[in-house]
Structure formats: structure tokens, C-alpha cells
Design an enzyme around this catalytic site. Structure first.
Site, PDB file in Angstrom:
ATOM      1  N   ARG A  88      -5.354   3.549  21.365  1.00  0.00           N
ATOM      2  CA  ARG A  88      -5.080   2.569  20.304  1.00  0.00           C
ATOM      3  C   ARG A  88      -6.279   2.375  19.395  1.00  0.00           C
ATOM      4  NH1 ARG A  88      -1.839  -2.532  22.592  1.00  0.00           N
ATOM      5  NH2 ARG A  88      -2.300  -3.175  20.480  1.00  0.00           N
ATOM      6  N   ARG A  99      -6.287 -16.182  24.116  1.00  0.00           N
ATOM      7  CA  ARG A  99      -6.181 -15.780  22.702  1.00  0.00           C
ATOM      8  C   ARG A  99      -5.214 -16.655  21.888  1.00  0.00           C
ATOM      9  NH1 ARG A  99      -6.485  -9.361  22.119  1.00  0.00           N
ATOM     10  NH2 ARG A  99      -7.818  -9.925  20.370  1.00  0.00           N
ATOM     11  N   ASP A 103     -16.734  -6.547  22.563  1.00  0.00           N
ATOM     12  CA  ASP A 103     -16.012  -5.270  22.614  1.00  0.00           C
ATOM     13  C   ASP A 103     -16.861  -4.134  23.190  1.00  0.00           C
ATOM     14  OD1 ASP A 103     -13.863  -6.554  21.515  1.00  0.00           O
ATOM     15  OD2 ASP A 103     -14.062  -5.687  19.516  1.00  0.00           O
ATOM     16  N   LYS A 155     -11.367   0.389  13.057  1.00  0.00           N
ATOM     17  CA  LYS A 155      -9.995  -0.069  13.293  1.00  0.00           C
ATOM     18  C   LYS A 155      -9.837  -1.541  12.901  1.00  0.00           C
ATOM     19  CE  LYS A 155      -8.805  -1.511  17.496  1.00  0.00           C
ATOM     20  NZ  LYS A 155      -8.205  -2.837  17.743  1.00  0.00           N
ATOM     21  N   ASN A 156     -10.757  -2.378  13.340  1.00  0.00           N
ATOM     22  CA  ASN A 156     -10.549  -3.814  13.134  1.00  0.00           C
ATOM     23  C   ASN A 156     -10.771  -4.251  11.679  1.00  0.00           C
ATOM     24  OD1 ASN A 156      -9.718  -4.116  15.731  1.00  0.00           O
ATOM     25  ND2 ASN A 156     -11.671  -4.886  16.512  1.00  0.00           N
ATOM     26  N   CYS A 201      -4.671  -6.668  23.472  1.00  0.00           N
ATOM     27  CA  CYS A 201      -5.274  -6.526  24.806  1.00  0.00           C
ATOM     28  C   CYS A 201      -5.245  -7.864  25.536  1.00  0.00           C
ATOM     29  CB  CYS A 201      -6.714  -6.039  24.677  1.00  0.00           C
ATOM     30  SG  CYS A 201      -6.811  -4.313  24.170  1.00  0.00           S
ATOM     31  N   ILE A 245     -17.103 -14.807  25.205  1.00  0.00           N
ATOM     32  CA  ILE A 245     -16.043 -14.895  24.188  1.00  0.00           C
ATOM     33  C   ILE A 245     -14.648 -14.977  24.837  1.00  0.00           C
ATOM     34  CG2 ILE A 245     -15.056 -13.855  22.088  1.00  0.00           C
ATOM     35  CD1 ILE A 245     -18.022 -14.431  21.717  1.00  0.00           C
TER      36      ILE A 245
END
Ligand code: EPZ
Length: 418
Positions: free
Chosen positions: A397, A122, A305, A22-23, A117, A327
């Protein structure tokens, strides 16, 4: 709205095929608008975030043809729109890649501020810093990221924090600029490399992706390409954790084992067997999950993740584990949920202290975000009795065919409308 209803407690086994990353796909889709020629992209996962990106590409005026569930053809010859304002776009993170792509192609962009998310503050200061270094005006105003430039000129850009998003966005903007751009302290994640490879397949000149210094020599124009997205490292890691938490035996196919080394290393610490093949890994879960210590780090370190999936798994370890999240500062929201199931976890600053318990009990719980939701699905599959997980739209998602893939492995899970 839908929820998952899960009867836990079974050892899961069999084979699972991993979808496209996905990313990586979100960055590749944004980059596809940078040429007027046809771009054919294969191995795109059919998940919410990707479908929103494809809608956005159409809003920009490009022609999107879905050739199959996982293949798309994009032509951006007539794509002259440079503004994206649909509120749906503000619900995901990766729409910020349109800023770099539009700035490169049209020298301007106005894109609704990205959401995604809720796992920390961020900020996007590094993205803006990069665009400014290339000679653009780049700023946030009234819920939008706005950029404009007469010309983009190559520059030396040092990222003081390793950022996947900023690395990719600056790479996108620099590809069509004049001269040489050097990004120092760049992110090295597999999807950074995949997006660089995609851009190079369109005629870009990017060297060093996958190291912490990326050099981009600007080119005048990009051409069409056919490209296949790499497999999803985090989806694969999630099924590896699933084999561990259910003490099962799962072969994870269609992967690049090299991308999973930090995860495999931790699974070995936990007492599992991990057998690597060319494009697959088999994880045989140990009857006793051994405790371990983890610190999340940029690639090639242990991915943030995968933090929730591992915390959920280690809640059933025989002893005390620690996970430090380095992170994102707000990525523990699922802890209250798994504690309802009987996990014993305390939060000390950015560290989780996990006292393993013998059993988890099925409960009604809520998925607070994508990876946390996946972690809670794993916990529910290992727990005694029935769980109901609400807000699963977060999970869907990022995980293609999650329910079907789990059922193929023997899970008792169903998706129920609510
Ligand atoms: C990407 O987010 C991924 N999202 C995230 O995946 C992933 O968790 C994250 O990288 C880390 O690997 C996408 O690829 C769409 P960052 P991104 O910029 O790019 C700070 C998932 O579950 N930072 O690498 O937003 C930031 O606060 C998701 O699939 C700044 O300070 O993450 C963080 O502490 C969630 N200023 C650190 O850098 C900036 O301008 C790393 O963030 C940018 C980032």
C-alpha cells in the site's frame, strides 16, 4: 493474496531511487477536485492507496487520465457527485481528505468512514471541530462522515493535538471560504507543506505551512496547475534503516535530506556514517549497531512511521535500546512477530525495551500493517535463513516497487502467490 519469501543475511548495497510521497499525494489528489480546470500531477507513487484515490475521483465524476505510471491528469469540471460509499474506500485513511475538498467545492459531502492501518483509535474529532468552526454541520452517522454548509467563513482553530490529517483537511475546507482562517498548533510534516504548495499553485492563499501557525485567506476559485509531488520521507527512511540492519552501504537518491534529519541523527547514534548530498544520502552501516533511545514525535521529531523499522533494526544492536511511541497507542503489533525470529523485546506501556541479540532467525511471520510490515521485511533481510512474510498487501500500500528496489540492492526476495 501473496507473500514475500526472503533469504536473509546479506549486506545490501547500491543505489535506490525514492518515489513520490504517498501521504502527500493522497491529499493532493483529493485537492485536485477543487478546480474545474486541468490538474497535472507528476511523481505520484504507483501504490494501492493512490489507485484507490484515483478510482474515488472517477466515482465523483471527474475525468482521470493516466499519462504514465507516475503522472496523472485530472479534470473535475463535470464532477458533481458528493457521496463516496464504496467499501474499498473505507479500508484506507486518506479518503477523509475528500470531506474537506467536497465541503470546500460543493458545500456538502457524505464519505464512508475511513479505515487505514489499525495502529490506534484514530478519532476524527479534530477534523469535525475544524469544519464546524468554519460554519459547517459536520458529524458522523451510520458509518459516514457527513458535512453541509450554506457558507464557509474563516475562523481561528486551535488543534489541541498536533494532527496531520486534521491540519490538511481544515486547510482544504478553508481555502475557498470567506475571510481568514488561522490554524494554531498545526502539523508541520513535509506533506502538509507539499499540499499547501499544491493548493497555492492553484491560486490558494496559504501562508505559514511548515510552522505551527497556518494562515489561509479564502479565495473565490482555484485554477489548474502542473505539480510534482515531493519524495517520500518514510520510504527513504526505510532504506536508511535497511543499510543499518544489513550493515550495508546504500545511497538513497531523489530525496530532500532536510526531511530526514531526525532519522539521520539516530543512525549516527547507531554508529553509521551518513553522508549528505544535495538530493541524496549515503548510509554506510556500522559492523556493530549501537543501541539508542528514541521517542516518536510530530515533525521535525522522529516519525512514528519509522518506529517499527527502527525497533527491528535495534533488535540487532549491541546492547539495550528504548523506543517510546507517543503518537499512536497500538503500534507494536509486529513485536510478537519479530520475537518469533529471536528478538528480545518487552513492552512497558508505550515504551519498547529492546535487548539486542546477535542474530535473528528466518521464520514465517505476518505483516500487521504497512510500516510494521516494512520493519519485518528489514528484519528478514538481516536474519539467518529463510523467512516468509504473509499479508504483504499492507506493505504494498505504501512502497512502490519494493521487491524490485530491494533486488537491485542485492536482496534475495521474491513475491509468491498464495
Ligand atoms: C497521518 O495519519 C498519516 N496518514 C500516518 O501515516 C501517520 O502515521 C500520521 O499522520 C502521523 O504522522 C496519512 O497521511 C494518510 P494524525 P493521521 O491525525 O492524519 C490524534 C503511514 O504508515 N487525533 O496526525 O490519521 C490521533 O489519534 C500512516 O503512512 C485525534 O485525537 O494521524 C493520533 O494520536 C499510518 N483526533 C494523533 O492525533 C483527530 O481528529 C496524530 O494523528 C485526529 C487525530
Amino acid at each position: 493474496m501473496a507473500k514475500y519469501v526472503i533469504q536473509g543475511g546479506k549486506r545490501l548495497s547500491g543505489e535506490v531511487k525514492i518515489s513520490g510521497a504517498k501521504n502527500a499525494a493522497v491529499g493532493i489528489l483529493a485537492a485536485s477536485i477543487m478546480t474545474d480546470e486541468d490538474v497535472l500531477i507528476e511523481n505520484i507513487p504507483d501504490v494501492w492507496d493512490i489507485n484507490v484515490m484515483l478510482d474515488a475521483i472517477q466515482v465523483l465524476g471527474a475525468k482521470v487520465s493516466r499519462i504514465g505510471r507516475n503522472t496523472v491528469k485530472i479534470n473535475s469540471k463535470d464532477a458533481n457527485v458528493t457521496e463516496l460509499s464504496d467499501s474499498k474506500l473505507g479500508k484506507m485513511r486518506a479518503t477523509y481528505y475528500f470531506v474537506g475538498a467536497l465541503l470546500a467545492k460543493h458545500h456538502k459531502s457524505k464519505v464512508i468512514f475511513p479505515g487505514g492501518c489499525n495502529i490506534g483509535a484514530r478519532p476524527i474529532n479534530l477534523h469535525l471541530k475544524g469544519f464546524s468552526a468554519l460554519g459547517a454541520k459536520a458529524y458522523e452517522k451510520e458509518g459516514y462522515i457527513i458535512t453541509e454548509a450554506d457558507n464557509l467563513k474563516g475562523a481561528n482553530i486551535y488543534l489541541d493535538i498536533v494532527s496531520v490529517g486534521a491540519t490538511i483537511n481544515i486547510m482544504l475546507a478553508a481555502v475557498l471560504s470567506q475571510g481568514l482562517t488561522i490554524i494554531e498548533n498545526a502539523a508541520k510534516e513535509p506533506h502538509v507543506v507539499d499540499i499547501a504548495n499544491f493548493l497555492n499553485s492553484m491560486g490558494a492563499n496559504i501562508k505559514g505551512a511548515g510552522t505551527d501557525i497556518i494562515k489561509i485567506k479564502g479565495v473565490k476559485k482555484l485554477h489548474g496547475t502542473n505539480y510534482s509531488v515531493i519524495p517520500d520521507q518514510i520510504e527513504a527512511g526505510t532504506y536508511m534503516a535497511l543499510a543499518t540492519i544489513t550493515k550495508g552501504d546504500i545511497t538513497i537518491k531523489n530525496i530532500i535530506p532536510k526531511h530526514l534529519e531526525s532519522i539521520s541523527a539516530k543512525l549516527l547514534d547507531c554508529g553509521n556514517q551518513v553522508i549528505a548530498y544535495d538530493e541524496a544520502l549515503r548510509v554506510i552501516g556500522s559492523d556493530d549497531i549501537l543501541p539508542t533511545t528514541i521517542k516518536t514525535m510530530p515533525y521535525p521529531g522522529f516519525p512514528t512511521d519509522m518506529q517499527p523499522q527502527f525497533a527491528c533494526t535495534l533488535s540487532l544492536a549491541v546492547g539495550k535500546s528504548k523506543i517510546e511511541e507517543s503518537i499512536f497507542e497500538n503500534r507494536f503489533k509486529y513485536v510478537e512477530e519479530i520475537k518469533k525470529m529471536g528478538a528480545v523485546i518487552s513492552i512497558e506501556g508505550s515504551t519498547l525495551i529492546i535487548e539486542g541479540v546477535k542474530h535473528l532467525e528466518g521464520k514465517k511471520i505476518i505483516a500487521p500493517d504497512l510500516r510494521a510490515g516494512a520493519g519485518l521485511v528489514l528484519a528478514s533481510l538481516a536474519a539467518n535463513g529463510e523467512s516468509e512474510i504473509d499479508k504483504i498487501e499492507f506493505v504494498e500500500r505504501g512502497y512502490e516497487d519494493f521487491v524490485n528496489k530491494l533486488k537491485e540492492l542485492g536482496a534475495n526476495i521474491k513475491k509468491v502467490d498464495c
